[in-house]
Every structure is written in structure tokens, then in C-alpha cells.
Write a protein that holds these residues in place. Structure first.
Motif, mmCIF file in Angstrom:
data_model
loop_
_atom_site.group_PDB
_atom_site.id
_atom_site.type_symbol
_atom_site.label_atom_id
_atom_site.label_comp_id
_atom_site.label_asym_id
_atom_site.label_seq_id
_atom_site.Cartn_x
_atom_site.Cartn_y
_atom_site.Cartn_z
ATOM 1 N N SER A 160 43.999 36.865 34.701
ATOM 2 C CA SER A 160 42.650 35.859 34.479
ATOM 3 C C SER A 160 42.728 35.639 33.331
ATOM 4 N N VAL A 161 43.452 36.148 32.189
ATOM 5 C CA VAL A 161 43.441 35.755 30.942
ATOM 6 C C VAL A 161 44.108 34.102 30.652
ATOM 7 N N ILE A 162 45.061 33.823 31.765
ATOM 8 C CA ILE A 162 45.757 32.511 31.741
ATOM 9 C C ILE A 162 45.298 31.720 32.812
ATOM 10 N N GLY A 163 44.214 32.165 33.277
ATOM 11 C CA GLY A 163 43.407 31.103 34.163
ATOM 12 C C GLY A 163 43.395 31.358 35.818
ATOM 13 N N ILE A 164 44.268 32.441 36.081
ATOM 14 C CA ILE A 164 44.507 32.777 37.510
ATOM 15 C C ILE A 164 42.968 33.376 37.958
ATOM 16 N N VAL A 165 42.336 32.495 39.112
ATOM 17 C CA VAL A 165 41.158 32.918 39.615
ATOM 18 C C VAL A 165 41.566 34.260 40.670
ATOM 19 N N GLU A 166 41.527 35.287 40.077
ATOM 20 C CA GLU A 166 41.516 36.502 40.998
ATOM 21 C C GLU A 166 40.585 37.327 41.002
ATOM 22 N N LEU A 167 40.431 38.584 41.347
ATOM 23 C CA LEU A 167 39.245 39.546 41.158
ATOM 24 C C LEU A 167 38.482 39.501 39.839
ATOM 25 N N THR A 168 39.256 39.898 38.707
ATOM 26 C CA THR A 168 38.535 39.844 37.537
ATOM 27 C C THR A 168 37.874 38.406 37.258
ATOM 28 N N ARG A 169 38.757 37.339 37.383
ATOM 29 C CA ARG A 169 38.216 35.950 36.960
ATOM 30 C C ARG A 169 36.808 35.762 37.772
ATOM 31 N N ARG A 170 36.899 35.824 38.954
ATOM 32 C CA ARG A 170 35.792 35.589 39.865
ATOM 33 C C ARG A 170 34.422 36.347 39.310
ATOM 34 N N GLY A 171 34.703 37.762 38.769
ATOM 35 C CA GLY A 171 33.585 38.292 38.168
ATOM 36 C C GLY A 171 33.315 37.793 36.991
ATOM 37 N N GLU A 172 34.014 37.288 36.132
ATOM 38 C CA GLU A 172 33.729 36.500 34.916
ATOM 39 C C GLU A 172 32.940 35.052 35.369
ATOM 40 N N TYR A 173 33.123 34.482 36.505
ATOM 41 C CA TYR A 173 32.475 33.272 36.814
ATOM 42 C C TYR A 173 30.973 34.057 37.070
ATOM 43 N N VAL A 174 30.971 34.684 37.923
ATOM 44 C CA VAL A 174 29.313 35.229 38.324
ATOM 45 C C VAL A 174 28.931 35.562 37.080
ATOM 46 N N ALA A 175 29.348 36.409 36.296
ATOM 47 C CA ALA A 175 28.842 36.899 35.020
ATOM 48 C C ALA A 175 28.257 35.766 34.125
ATOM 49 N N ALA A 176 28.976 34.646 33.962
ATOM 50 C CA ALA A 176 28.572 33.503 33.171
ATOM 51 C C ALA A 176 27.299 32.695 34.117
ATOM 52 N N TYR A 177 27.513 32.730 35.337
ATOM 53 C CA TYR A 177 26.519 31.998 35.920
ATOM 54 C C TYR A 177 25.327 32.630 36.159
ATOM 55 N N THR A 178 25.310 33.839 36.043
ATOM 56 C CA THR A 178 24.091 34.670 36.617
ATOM 57 C C THR A 178 23.413 35.344 35.229
ATOM 58 N N TYR A 179 24.485 35.357 34.057
ATOM 59 C CA TYR A 179 23.755 36.132 33.004
ATOM 60 C C TYR A 179 23.769 37.614 33.293
ATOM 61 N N ARG A 180 24.558 38.254 34.409
ATOM 62 C CA ARG A 180 24.356 39.540 34.544
ATOM 63 C C ARG A 180 25.693 40.105 34.966
ATOM 64 N N ALA A 181 26.240 40.263 33.393
ATOM 65 C CA ALA A 181 27.521 40.737 33.245
ATOM 66 C C ALA A 181 27.626 42.396 33.757
ATOM 67 N N LEU A 182 26.663 43.212 33.515
ATOM 68 C CA LEU A 182 26.856 44.675 34.068
ATOM 69 C C LEU A 182 27.047 44.544 35.553
ATOM 70 N N GLU A 183 26.059 43.829 36.498
ATOM 71 C CA GLU A 183 26.439 44.052 37.777
ATOM 72 C C GLU A 183 27.463 43.354 38.199
ATOM 73 N N SER A 184 28.097 42.075 37.384
ATOM 74 C CA SER A 184 29.296 41.490 37.950
ATOM 75 C C SER A 184 30.583 42.257 37.931
ATOM 76 N N TYR A 185 30.468 43.000 36.817
ATOM 77 C CA TYR A 185 31.768 43.661 36.442
ATOM 78 C C TYR A 185 31.620 45.115 37.137
ATOM 79 N N LEU A 186 30.487 45.400 37.626
ATOM 80 C CA LEU A 186 30.437 46.604 38.119
ATOM 81 C C LEU A 186 30.946 46.254 39.772
ATOM 82 N N VAL A 187 30.663 45.384 40.325
ATOM 83 C CA VAL A 187 31.057 44.869 41.484
ATOM 84 C C VAL A 187 32.814 44.793 41.399
#
Ligand code: ARG
Length: 216
Positions: A160-187
Motif C-alpha cells: 500500500s505504501v507504493i500505491g497498490i490498492v489492496e486491503l490496507t490501502r482501501r481501508g486508508e481510502y475509507v478512513a480519509a473519506y469518512t474521517y473514521r480511522a478506528l472503524e476503517s482499520y478495524l474492518v
């Protein structure tokens, strides 16, 4: 939005990342398997120091740094690899070092007396390997290999660090979009856990079937 609604709303988007996560993991693991066997072969010859010169630095430096070297460093000497290739190369080259060690310790765990017995029965050196050592060593390696695969699945999050959109990166997207990092990374964590737990569970079932009497 309550937690349950959040999970319901965003889990499908995050979970889709499992596909890329598993793609990278499987390719990396197989690359590591092929190279690991090659390294093992090398370390059984007089070129053993060469194998050590590969294994020690790879195990002694962070995978993240190896990934950055391949993706950002190699272009300086004219080798430009896309992010996906860089990811499975870094993970695969890294896993090879660990897999070579897994095989080496499995080989070493075969008691000498078996080799002597086989030789006294007239087995040649290569026959001893083929009929006595390898079949057992392979079975002994299986739990550690499954363990290594689980490690590769988890370490693939570095892609995810070099831009591959896998599981972790998708979580980062959702965290950035919803401002809910806790829930995003828990999922994200729950999905990794489900995948890794399933793999370990299946392998334990298989191990029970192929256990060699006398070995734990
Ligand atoms: N986090 C460790 C590192 O960065 C793990 C390396 C990968 N381990 C493995 N068994 N393939 O060095």
C-alpha cells in the motif's frame, strides 16, 4: 452512523481488496518457494557462502526498505518496475530467504541414523535424498511454509505504501473519506484476521492427515 451501519456500508468496498492482497501474496510466495529451493540447493554445494550472502542481508534488513529500494531505487540504474511487479518481487525475494531456512532446518531434522541405515542397505547418495530425506523433510516443512504464507499475506500490506490498492490501502481510502480511522482499520484488521485464521485452520486439518508417527 452507528458502528454496525458503518461496517455494513463500507465492508464490501474494503473487502474487495482481498483479491489484490491474495494475488500479490500467492505470486510472492511461489516466487519465494522457487528461489528458496534454489537457495537450498546452492547451500548444499560448495557455493554455500553465496547462499548465506543472500539470506543474511535479506533477513537482516526491513522488508519495507527492500521494497523502497526496488521501487524507488532501481530506476536510478535504469531498472523501472511498476508498483505491482515491485511489490511481488520485494516480497518474493524476501520470502525466499525465509523459505530456504525452513527447508534447511527440515533437512537437518532428519536423524543421521536414517541416512546411515539407508546407506548400509545399499542406497546411493542421491537415492538417500530422494527416498529417505526429501519425502520426510517436505512434510516436516509444511507447517512452517503455511506460517510463512500467512506472514506474506500480512506483509503484503506494505504494498500500500507504493500505491497498490489492496486491503490496507482501501481501508486508508475509507478512513480519509469518512474521517473514521478506528472503524476503517478495524474492518481491515478483521478481514486480515479472517483470511489468516482460515489458512491456519485449513492447514492444521491437513497436517493432522499427513502427520509422520514419531514427529510432533
Ligand atoms: N517485518 C519483517 C521485516 O520487515 C518481516 C519480514 C518478512 N518475513 C518473512 N517471513 N517473509 O523484515
Amino acid at each position: 452512523m452507528g458502528l454496525l451501519d458503518f461496517v455494513y456500508e463500507y465492508t464490501p468496498f474494503i473487502a474487495e481488496g482481498v483479491v489484490v492482497t491474495l494475488q500479490i501474496s500467492v505470486i510472492s510466495f511461489l516466487l519465494g518457494l522457487a528461489l528458496g529451493i534454489a537457495l537450498l540447493g546452492l547451500s548444499l554445494t560448495s557455493l554455500r557462502p553465496l547462499a548465506r550472502m543472500y539470506i543474511e542481508p535479506v533477513r537482516g534488513t526491513p522488508l519495507l526498505v527492500q521494497l523502497l529500494l526496488i521501487y524507488f531505487g532501481l530506476p536510478s540504474i535504469g531498472i523501472k518496475l511498476d508498483a505491482f511487479t515491485s511489490s511481488f518481487l520485494a516480497l518474493g525475494l524476501n520470502s525466499a530467504a525465509y523459505q530456504a531456512e525452513i527447508f534447511r532446518s527440515a533437512l537437518k531434522s532428519i536423524p543421521d541414523v536414517q541416512i546411515l541405515s539407508a546407506e548400509s542397505l545399499g542406497f546411493s547418495g542421491s537415492q538417500v535424498y530422494r527416498y529417505v530425506i526429501l519425502p520426510q523433510a517436505l512434510r516436516i516443512s509444511i507447517p512452517s511454509l503455511v506460517n510463512e504464507f500467512v506472514t506474506v499475506v500480512k506483509e503484503s500490506s506494505l504494498a500500500s505504501v507504493i500505491g497498490i490498492v489492496e486491503l490496507t490501502r482501501r481501508g486508508e481510502y475509507v478512513a480519509a473519506y469518512t474521517y473514521r480511522a478506528l472503524e476503517s482499520y478495524l474492518v481491515v484488521a478483521a478481514i486480515y484476521f479472517a483470511v489468516c485464521y482460515l489458512i491456519s485452520y485449513l492447514s492444521r486439518r491437513i497436517e493432522e492427515k499427513i502427520r509422520i508417527p514419531g514427529y510432533t
